[in-house]
Structure formats: C-alpha cells, structure tokens
Design a protein around this motif. Structure first.
Motif, PDB file in Angstrom:
ATOM      1  N   GLY A 112      -7.033 -11.804   0.743  1.00  0.00           N
ATOM      2  CA  GLY A 112      -6.993 -11.139   2.047  1.00  0.00           C
ATOM      3  C   GLY A 112      -5.590 -11.030   2.608  1.00  0.00           C
ATOM      4  N   ARG A 113      -4.798 -12.071   2.438  1.00  0.00           N
ATOM      5  CA  ARG A 113      -3.419 -12.054   2.947  1.00  0.00           C
ATOM      6  C   ARG A 113      -2.569 -11.029   2.207  1.00  0.00           C
ATOM      7  N   VAL A 114      -2.828 -10.874   0.912  1.00  0.00           N
ATOM      8  CA  VAL A 114      -2.092  -9.866   0.153  1.00  0.00           C
ATOM      9  C   VAL A 114      -2.370  -8.473   0.717  1.00  0.00           C
ATOM     10  N   LEU A 115      -3.637  -8.179   0.949  1.00  0.00           N
ATOM     11  CA  LEU A 115      -3.996  -6.881   1.523  1.00  0.00           C
ATOM     12  C   LEU A 115      -3.370  -6.689   2.899  1.00  0.00           C
ATOM     13  N   GLN A 116      -3.466  -7.714   3.748  1.00  0.00           N
ATOM     14  CA  GLN A 116      -2.920  -7.615   5.098  1.00  0.00           C
ATOM     15  C   GLN A 116      -1.410  -7.387   5.065  1.00  0.00           C
ATOM     16  N   THR A 117      -0.725  -8.062   4.160  1.00  0.00           N
ATOM     17  CA  THR A 117       0.732  -7.919   4.068  1.00  0.00           C
ATOM     18  C   THR A 117       1.114  -6.503   3.653  1.00  0.00           C
ATOM     19  N   ILE A 118       0.411  -5.962   2.668  1.00  0.00           N
ATOM     20  CA  ILE A 118       0.677  -4.585   2.226  1.00  0.00           C
ATOM     21  C   ILE A 118       0.476  -3.613   3.374  1.00  0.00           C
ATOM     22  N   TYR A 119      -0.616  -3.806   4.104  1.00  0.00           N
ATOM     23  CA  TYR A 119      -0.924  -2.897   5.220  1.00  0.00           C
ATOM     24  C   TYR A 119       0.156  -2.965   6.301  1.00  0.00           C
ATOM     25  N   LYS A 120       0.543  -4.178   6.663  1.00  0.00           N
ATOM     26  CA  LYS A 120       1.520  -4.340   7.745  1.00  0.00           C
ATOM     27  C   LYS A 120       2.886  -3.791   7.358  1.00  0.00           C
ATOM     28  N   LYS A 121       3.291  -4.032   6.119  1.00  0.00           N
ATOM     29  CA  LYS A 121       4.613  -3.597   5.683  1.00  0.00           C
ATOM     30  C   LYS A 121       4.713  -2.069   5.594  1.00  0.00           C
ATOM     31  N   LEU A 122       3.633  -1.432   5.183  1.00  0.00           N
ATOM     32  CA  LEU A 122       3.671   0.017   5.037  1.00  0.00           C
ATOM     33  C   LEU A 122       3.490   0.740   6.371  1.00  0.00           C
ATOM     34  N   THR A 123       2.698   0.158   7.249  1.00  0.00           N
ATOM     35  CA  THR A 123       2.404   0.838   8.520  1.00  0.00           C
ATOM     36  C   THR A 123       3.264   0.352   9.675  1.00  0.00           C
ATOM     37  N   GLY A 124       3.881  -0.830   9.530  1.00  0.00           N
ATOM     38  CA  GLY A 124       4.649  -1.397  10.628  1.00  0.00           C
ATOM     39  C   GLY A 124       3.793  -2.093  11.669  1.00  0.00           C
ATOM     40  N   SER A 125       2.506  -2.258  11.386  1.00  0.00           N
ATOM     41  CA  SER A 125       1.603  -2.913  12.327  1.00  0.00           C
ATOM     42  C   SER A 125       1.902  -4.408  12.410  1.00  0.00           C
ATOM     43  N   LYS A 126       1.711  -4.971  13.596  1.00  0.00           N
ATOM     44  CA  LYS A 126       1.902  -6.406  13.802  1.00  0.00           C
ATOM     45  C   LYS A 126       0.582  -7.157  13.754  1.00  0.00           C
ATOM     46  N   PHE A 127      -0.520  -6.435  13.655  1.00  0.00           N
ATOM     47  CA  PHE A 127      -1.836  -7.049  13.778  1.00  0.00           C
ATOM     48  C   PHE A 127      -2.609  -6.935  12.471  1.00  0.00           C
ATOM     49  N   ASP A 128      -3.530  -7.879  12.276  1.00  0.00           N
ATOM     50  CA  ASP A 128      -4.390  -7.847  11.109  1.00  0.00           C
ATOM     51  C   ASP A 128      -5.383  -6.690  11.224  1.00  0.00           C
ATOM     52  N   CYS A 129      -5.918  -6.286  10.100  1.00  0.00           N
ATOM     53  CA  CYS A 129      -6.921  -5.230  10.088  1.00  0.00           C
ATOM     54  C   CYS A 129      -8.103  -5.703   9.258  1.00  0.00           C
TER      55      CYS A 129
END
Length: 354
Positions: free
Chosen positions: A151-168
């Motif tokens: 789950g953390r791997v997915l969250q990290t990819i999402y945040k780094k690509l989108t610039g989001s500060k929050f989990d999804c």
C-alpha cells in the motif's frame, strides 16, 4: 444533587432549568432517563423513535473510548517509502512459492543454442544468480492490498506523480488518471508483477530520475499524444525482464557486479528512449504496439547504448541543460479516460522470432 450543582428556576415560565450542570452529571442522576420515561406520574402515550434512539445513544456514552496513538494516526498521511526499503521487504519475506515459478534464462535448442553460444552475450557470473533470481521472483508476486508495504508503494507513486500530500484509496478512478486501465492497479501488472511497481517507485524516488518521470508523465497527458503512463511503464518492465532472462544485460551486470541497479537503469533508459521517440515522431496511442515492439528489439540489441544515453541525459538535466519535453506544450483539452482508449501493450503482442 451533588455538591456544587443546584437547580434554578425560570421565573417567567416556572420551568425547572439546570444551568452549569455537565451532561454526564445529568446522566448520573437519572435526569435524562426521567425525561424519556414517566415523570410526576405522567406517562406519554407514544414514545417517538427519536427519543428512544437518543436514550440508547446516551446509554452508550460510557462505552466510547478515546482513540489511542496508532488509531489516531491512521487519519494522517502515510509516510513515503524508498526503493531500498521496499526492496528490503522482499528480501526478508518468504518468497519460496513464487521462486518455484521462475525460469532464470531462456531455453534454446538447436541452431539457436549454438548461435547464442558462439555469438551471444556472456553468461552471468554465478555470484550474481541469487540477485537475478530475486528480481525474477518479485516479478511473479502480485499486488496485495492487505500488505502495508504494498500500500505504501502505491501511495508513494501516486503522491510523487500528482504532487498530492494526502493518501488515496487503493481502489478508485483516480488510478486511471495515472495511466492504469481500471480502478484496481493489480489488474494491470500482467507479465511484470510487483516488479513493475518497484520500477515506478525507483523512477519517482530517485532524485536523478524524478524530473524525467514527471516530464514523461506530462507527455502522457498531452491532448493528442496521450498514453497510459503506468501501463506503458509495466510494458517496459516486461521488456527489462525478458532482456535479463535472455542474458542481454549480463555483460553490464558482470562489469558492475550488480543486477538490480543495472535492471533499474535499463528500465529507466528504455522509458526515456520511448518518450523521446513518442515526442519527436509524434506518436499516438494507435502506434503503441509498433513502438513497443521496435523498442524491445533495440533495447535487447544495444542495452549499453541506452544506458549511456540515460547517463548523459541525467548529467545534463542535473545542470539544467536538458529537458525531455523542451518547450513543447503538453497541456490542452483534457485527455479522455484511458479505459476509453485502445492500448496494445507488449504483453498483448505475439512473440517475435529472435
């Protein structure tokens, strides 16, 4: 009544009014119960459901426990995970059931075996076999949404690509924005397994390749040249797996005495070349199968050339002298959802003779 609390009367309406009494004190003295049952021999003819519900809620007040540390922190954004931490996870868990499935090298017979022996690349040093097998074993592992590391791997990819500060959420339409074909990323890992996500993690968490990843992601959102970023990445991981099994990377692995860093760099170099071809030759989603097929042939034939190109590119980017996209405009009308596009990946192609 307990000491310190006294009832006072509203002189205008002659109604008993309690001022300054905590709700818990009202509950302790049965006042709330009295308000919902009989009082002074008066019985209500109908007890409304709202009153009954309120009484049940007050009865449950004592059973509510305050949140403890771990539960309270669950609402906080999760911590990013590095590539090395994620890799260490796979180095420590039991992967024996997945390791049984791997075929470390391509089995050749007849003339193909003779040609490979005479003119093919060198064999991988025996001391590197274990590291090679780990890479191929991770490629056999799927995405487990119940595993916190996954789950953390997915969250990290999402945040780094989108610039989001929050989990999804680990499932949802937002993954289509990153270039998966559906709401569940696990369904798009065919042929590459969790190694595809580790490669994406490497791309966004390495400071040298993050800018490149963001630029390729911008290109993937081009209103004409758009392509599913993550799905394209999965196909490139598949090319890297085949190149490793066919010993196309053995010479470089032997030279560096490492396998995982070489495979990571080869993946990044191949992705960089694809993005360059896609931009300069104005490719679109309808060209995807042909681009990937040509890319695989080139990558297996000239891995050192791709790695050198990546090295030079990153050196120039670090000095602010190179940009993959240059001044090209990658913004425009919103690209259609990738589920509405026809994308043919490497795993969908028929294997060609080599």
């Amino acid at each position: 009544m307990s000491a310190g609390y006294s009832p006072s009367y509203d002189n205008d309406k002659s109604v008993l009014a309690f001022r300054g009494i905590p709700i818990s004190e009202l509950k302790n003295h049965g006042i709330l119960q009295a308000l919902t049952t009989e009082a002074n021999e008066w019985e209500p003819r109908v007890v409304s459901t709202e009153v009954v519900r309120a009484q049940e809620e007050w009865e449950a007040v004592d059973t509510i426990q305050p949140e403890t540390g771990s539960q309270a922190n669950s609402e906080q954004p999760g911590q990013l995970i590095s590539f090395s931490e994620a890799l260490q996870h796979f180095q420590t868990v039991d992967l024996s059931s997945f390791k049984k499935r791997i075929q470390p090298t391509i089995r050749r017979t007849g003339l193909a075996a003779l040609r490979h022996y005479l003119f093919g690349p060198p064999k991988l040093h025996q001391g590197l076999w274990e590291e090679r097998d780990l890479v191929l074993t991770i490629a056999q592992c799927g995405l487990d949404s119940q595993d916190p590391v996954h789950g953390r791997v997915l969250q990290t990819i999402y945040k780094k690509l989108t610039g989001s500060k929050f989990d999804c959420a680990l499932h949802g339409d937002h993954w289509e924005d990153l270039g998966f074909q559906g709401a569940n990323p696990a369904t798009d890992l065919r042929g590459a397994g969790f190694l595809a996500l580790l490669h994406l993690l490497y791309l966004v968490m390495d400071s040298k390749t993050l800018l490149m990843a963001q630029e390729i992601f911008r290109l993937s959102r081009h209103h004409i040249q758009q392509f599913p970023f993550c799905l394209m990445s999965v196909n490139i991981t598949h090319i890297a797996i085949q190149a490793l099994r066919e010993e196309c990377l053995s010479r470089e692995c032997n030279r560096q005495q490492k396998v995982i860093p070489v495979v990571n760099s080869f993946y990044a170099a191949t992705f960089l070349h694809l993005a360059h071809v896609w931009r300069t030759q104005r490719k679109t989603i309808s060209d995807s199968s042909f681009v990937l097929k040509d890319l695989e042939v080139l990558a297996k034939k000239s891995p050192r050339r791709l790695l050198k190109t990546l090295e030079l590119y990153l050196a120039r980017v670090s000095k602010g002298q190179a940009s993959l996209l240059g001044a090209q405009k990658c913004c425009g009308p919103e690209a259609p959802p990738f589920k509405d596009l026809t994308f043919t990946g490497r795993s969908d192609l028929q294997p060609h003779s080599s």
